[in-house]
Design a protein around this motif. Structure first.
Motif, PDB file in Angstrom:
ATOM      1  N   VAL A 145       0.864  -1.175   0.000  1.00 32.72           N
ATOM      2  CA  VAL A 145       0.000   0.000   0.000  1.00 32.72           C
ATOM      3  C   VAL A 145       0.901   1.224   0.000  1.00 32.72           C
ATOM      4  O   VAL A 145       1.754   1.376   0.870  1.00 32.72           O
ATOM      5  CB  VAL A 145      -0.926   0.022   1.226  1.00 32.72           C
ATOM      6  N   GLN A 146       0.715   2.084  -0.989  1.00 33.33           N
ATOM      7  CA  GLN A 146       1.518   3.293  -1.100  1.00 33.33           C
ATOM      8  C   GLN A 146       0.673   4.531  -0.826  1.00 33.33           C
ATOM      9  O   GLN A 146      -0.508   4.582  -1.181  1.00 33.33           O
ATOM     10  CB  GLN A 146       2.125   3.418  -2.500  1.00 33.33           C
ATOM     11  N   VAL A 147       1.303   5.519  -0.190  1.00 32.48           N
ATOM     12  CA  VAL A 147       0.726   6.858  -0.114  1.00 32.48           C
ATOM     13  C   VAL A 147       1.234   7.608  -1.333  1.00 32.48           C
ATOM     14  O   VAL A 147       2.447   7.720  -1.544  1.00 32.48           O
ATOM     15  CB  VAL A 147       1.155   7.601   1.169  1.00 32.48           C
ATOM     16  N   ASN A 165      -8.110   8.224   0.034  1.00 32.45           N
ATOM     17  CA  ASN A 165      -8.012   7.857  -1.373  1.00 32.45           C
ATOM     18  C   ASN A 165      -6.584   7.957  -1.895  1.00 32.45           C
ATOM     19  O   ASN A 165      -6.284   7.469  -2.995  1.00 32.45           O
ATOM     20  CB  ASN A 165      -8.933   8.740  -2.219  1.00 32.45           C
ATOM     21  N   LYS A 166      -5.697   8.580  -1.113  1.00 34.36           N
ATOM     22  CA  LYS A 166      -4.281   8.654  -1.474  1.00 34.36           C
ATOM     23  C   LYS A 166      -3.544   7.360  -1.122  1.00 34.36           C
ATOM     24  O   LYS A 166      -2.359   7.244  -1.394  1.00 34.36           O
ATOM     25  CB  LYS A 166      -3.621   9.843  -0.776  1.00 34.36           C
ATOM     26  N   LEU A 167      -4.252   6.417  -0.514  1.00 36.70           N
ATOM     27  CA  LEU A 167      -3.688   5.088  -0.255  1.00 36.70           C
ATOM     28  C   LEU A 167      -4.066   4.173  -1.408  1.00 36.70           C
ATOM     29  O   LEU A 167      -5.249   3.965  -1.687  1.00 36.70           O
ATOM     30  CB  LEU A 167      -4.222   4.520   1.058  1.00 36.70           C
ATOM     31  N   GLU A 168      -3.077   3.597  -2.070  1.00 34.18           N
ATOM     32  CA  GLU A 168      -3.336   2.732  -3.211  1.00 34.18           C
ATOM     33  C   GLU A 168      -2.660   1.376  -3.038  1.00 34.18           C
ATOM     34  O   GLU A 168      -1.489   1.310  -2.670  1.00 34.18           O
ATOM     35  CB  GLU A 168      -2.833   3.391  -4.511  1.00 34.18           C
ATOM     36  N   VAL A 169      -3.408   0.312  -3.297  1.00 31.35           N
ATOM     37  CA  VAL A 169      -2.853  -1.036  -3.281  1.00 31.35           C
ATOM     38  C   VAL A 169      -2.172  -1.280  -4.621  1.00 31.35           C
ATOM     39  O   VAL A 169      -2.787  -1.113  -5.677  1.00 31.35           O
ATOM     40  CB  VAL A 169      -3.941  -2.086  -3.034  1.00 31.35           C
ATOM     41  N   VAL A 170      -0.892  -1.655  -4.570  1.00 28.60           N
ATOM     42  CA  VAL A 170      -0.112  -1.831  -5.797  1.00 28.60           C
ATOM     43  C   VAL A 170       0.649  -3.160  -5.761  1.00 28.60           C
ATOM     44  O   VAL A 170       0.807  -3.774  -4.700  1.00 28.60           O
ATOM     45  CB  VAL A 170       0.904  -0.677  -5.984  1.00 28.60           C
ATOM     46  N   GLU A 171       1.109  -3.594  -6.919  1.00 28.35           N
ATOM     47  CA  GLU A 171       2.010  -4.739  -7.040  1.00 28.35           C
ATOM     48  C   GLU A 171       3.368  -4.203  -7.480  1.00 28.35           C
ATOM     49  O   GLU A 171       3.478  -3.582  -8.548  1.00 28.35           O
ATOM     50  CB  GLU A 171       1.484  -5.752  -8.056  1.00 28.35           C
ATOM     51  N   ILE A 172       4.400  -4.407  -6.661  1.00 27.74           N
ATOM     52  CA  ILE A 172       5.736  -3.918  -6.973  1.00 27.74           C
ATOM     53  C   ILE A 172       6.754  -5.026  -6.704  1.00 27.74           C
ATOM     54  O   ILE A 172       6.423  -6.058  -6.110  1.00 27.74           O
ATOM     55  CB  ILE A 172       6.097  -2.662  -6.155  1.00 27.74           C
TER      56      ILE A 172
END
Length: 344
Positions: A4-6, A13-20
């Motif tokens: 989870v990135q800020v 809504n500035k928190l996004e689940v990502v694949e890195i």
């Protein structure tokens, strides 16, 4: 890996689940598979811009660099080591000391280059994190989730108590006593240092649980005459205050303090600015302490107290990592007791 990135300053809504990609440990670092990560005010205030939205937004002069993976209360298992780290660390279950610093022993937390995991470094809202091997300590409890509620809140609370040099049978007022830091302030002051604790909360239905944690009395900040109520149940003014609320209770706390009393603050959830009549300070000989985090030596003492059962984890609720938005939203609701934890 999932993380989870800020992505910038703003609401959840500035928190996004990502694949890195899974990060690679540096020479003196280890790669940790994150098992649990507690939530703190720090990462929420960072996202909201409460520390500022310019170069002063983080712990370092350059401010927070987005996107950033937040999270600083981290437990997990070492799965890979850097070139300069013994491979015997692989498989070890650890809790992370939450910041780096070149400050001398005992002054690490006030060094100019203090840098915080989840702010200056990517943190524990992820499936993996890298961290210096020397800042990874054996978990104090067998449970990853239970061990993940102490690093920041516990270290902050422990340092607060040590700063005011609590003596047995002194009376200590703890504000925000149902929160992560506050609930630990209650325990550390009462069960480790032997003080009498007056806990202040908003919801008195928590009275029984707070007394189990060590509080002698539990009062509501909604009282119309809280300063006098504090002194009445104590039979006089109190010795010290451990405060995480700030403006909302500041004047009341000063009124309730004895001459020569001590006031230590580590948060300002109830207001970041206040009015102060300096005569209150010098006529009552009050000592003010500002406090955040603590030293590695204090961290070790805290972990020892936890392993001996003197301090117990207080967890309100756990959320899966992908529900970080919901978890941070819930974190800000009133009436909770203890920590909120994310589970990757």
């Amino acid at each position: 890996m999932r993380a989870v990135q800020v992505t910038g300053y703003g609401d959840v809504n500035k928190l996004e689940v990502v694949e890195i990609d899974i990060p690679e440990p540096g020479d003196n670092e280890v790669l940790i598979q994150v098992k649990a990560c507690g939530i703190n005010n720090t990462e929420i205030w960072m996202r909201e811009g409460a520390y500022g939205k310019d170069s002063k937004s983080g712990w370092r002069p350059e401010g927070v660099q987005f996107p950033r993976i937040p999270g600083s209360d981290i437990t997990g298992t070492v799965v890979k080591t850097g070139k300069q780290v013994a491979t015997s660390m692989i498989g070890k279950d650890v809790v992370l000391f939450p910041f780096t610093s070149t400050g001398e022993e005992g002054f690490e937390h006030i060094s100019d280059d203090m840098s915080f995991i989840g702010s200056e470094y990517d943190g524990g809202y992820a499936e993996y994190v890298v961290w210096p091997a020397e800042l990874c300590f054996d978990m104090p409890l067998k449970s990853f989730t239970e061990s993940a509620v102490f690093s920041v809140s516990g270290l902050t609370a422990w340092h607060m108590v040590e700063q005011i040099q609590i003596q047995p049978n002194e009376t200590i007022l703890v504000t925000g006593a149902n929160g992560g830091v506050g609930s630990l302030n209650v325990q550390i002051a009462a069960k480790v240092f032997g003080a009498k604790v007056i806990a202040v909360v908003g919801d008195l239905t928590l009275e029984g649980k707070l007394k189990e944690l060590g509080a002698t009395h539990v009062l509501s900040y909604k009282s119309k005459d809280l300063a006098n109520e504090i002194q009445q149940i104590n039979g006089g003014p109190i010795d010290s205050v451990l405060d995480v609320v700030g403006d909302a209770l500041f004047s009341i706390c000063l009124q309730a303090l004895k001459n020569g009393g001590k006031f230590c603050i580590s948060g300002s959830a109830g207001g970041q600015k206040t009015e102060l009549d300096f005569r209150t300070l010098y006529l009552k000989h009050i000592t003010l302490y500002g406090s955040v985090l603590g030293t590695r030596t204090e961290f070790v003492r805290m972990l020892q107290a936890i392993s001996k059962g003197k301090i117990v984890p207080v967890i309100d609720r756990a959320f899966p990592l992908q529900e970080a938005r919901e978890a941070q939203t819930y974190f800000k609701k009133a009436g909770k007791l203890g920590k909120i934890v994310l589970i990757p």
